[in-house]
Write an enzyme that holds these catalytic residues in place. Sequence first.
Site, PDB file in Angstrom:
ATOM      1  N   ASP A  99      53.674  22.499  63.123  1.00 38.76           N
ATOM      2  CA  ASP A  99      54.080  21.094  63.074  1.00 38.76           C
ATOM      3  C   ASP A  99      53.060  20.314  62.237  1.00 38.76           C
ATOM      4  O   ASP A  99      52.770  20.705  61.115  1.00 38.76           O
ATOM      5  CB  ASP A  99      54.243  20.567  64.510  1.00 38.76           C
ATOM      6  CG  ASP A  99      54.713  19.130  64.596  1.00 38.76           C
ATOM      7  OD1 ASP A  99      55.910  18.876  64.381  1.00 38.76           O
ATOM      8  OD2 ASP A  99      53.876  18.246  64.883  1.00 38.76           O
ATOM      9  N   HIS A 294      61.770  24.244  67.733  1.00 40.96           N
ATOM     10  CA  HIS A 294      60.572  23.724  67.076  1.00 40.96           C
ATOM     11  C   HIS A 294      59.281  24.290  67.649  1.00 40.96           C
ATOM     12  O   HIS A 294      58.285  24.401  66.941  1.00 40.96           O
ATOM     13  CB  HIS A 294      60.558  22.200  67.184  1.00 40.96           C
ATOM     14  CG  HIS A 294      59.480  21.562  66.375  1.00 40.96           C
ATOM     15  ND1 HIS A 294      59.417  21.681  65.002  1.00 40.96           N
ATOM     16  CD2 HIS A 294      58.407  20.815  66.735  1.00 40.96           C
ATOM     17  CE1 HIS A 294      58.357  21.023  64.555  1.00 40.96           C
ATOM     18  NE2 HIS A 294      57.730  20.499  65.572  1.00 40.96           N
TER      19      HIS A 294
END
Length: 316
Positions: A99, A294
């Site tokens: 991320d 994610h």
Amino acid sequence: MPQHRTADINGLRLHLAEEGEGPLVVLLHGFPEFWYSWRHQLRPLAEAGFRVVAPDQRGYGDSDRPASPEAYSILHLVGDVVGLIHALGEERAYVVGHDWGSLVAWQTALLRPDVVRAVAGLSILPMPRGPVPPLLSTREQTGGRFYWNYFEQPGVAEAEFGKDLDRTFRRMLYGASGDRPEPPAPPLVPPGGGFLDLAADPETLPGWLTEEDIAAYVAAFGRSGFTGGLNWYRSLDRNWELTAAWQGARIEVPALYVVGDRDRAFPGEDRIVPALSAAAPHHHTPVVVPGAGHWVQQERPEAVTAALLGFLRSTA
């Protein structure tokens, strides 16, 4: 179990989780996370012969949290990685991020290739510098509804996320995972609503996420709050200004990209190699993890650890 300690880096005190001996691997977390997001990788990488260090980056966890948003530019964040490598007595390291940590990892490899043996980014591809500042661009394109623009408003996201930490992390972690039943919604905050409206409360937690994990996040952000991490977003336009000298530059160290095929950030398999080839021409074959969202290294730890080990060994 990892050992926990602090290190003085660039005038800040950074908390580290550390395990193993051998070539240094630095693991950089994203938002809203802390060292704990790498809990499944620390021991296997250490047992494979690496010295693995997962810091709480500035603004997070038990590390220092400068008050000024200007203290969170990409040059500060890359400087922390370089300072950490040197503070640990090393000249070079493998740098792995997820991320926002991926963006820091990619930029560290771009700006300081002399200290990076190889770089791996999870979820987020290298992001080339665009023609206009990113917050300005998304504001114009979405009327300010893009989540970056929601995050840039002082105090707004802090109030929403801090109101009920347990609810915040249940929604965030489940809502961006591969276990959510519906496709991910575009990250546009509804008028009059908040970021958490983009996700639903899970009826039950998915198998990779336990009540103990939720409690760990709640405890960490109960201490740190969210302002430090949100300040990373508030620095996006300043980063654009600061990195003008690297317009068009490429990452020249070996690179790996790992992404879940249910991640909102998944660009589609046909787009990955062209994007990587343009930004990091010495990239290895990208790894797409089926069913993962994610939080790929938490959702599919064995697959991610195997991909990282294969990459690290091939670039040793």
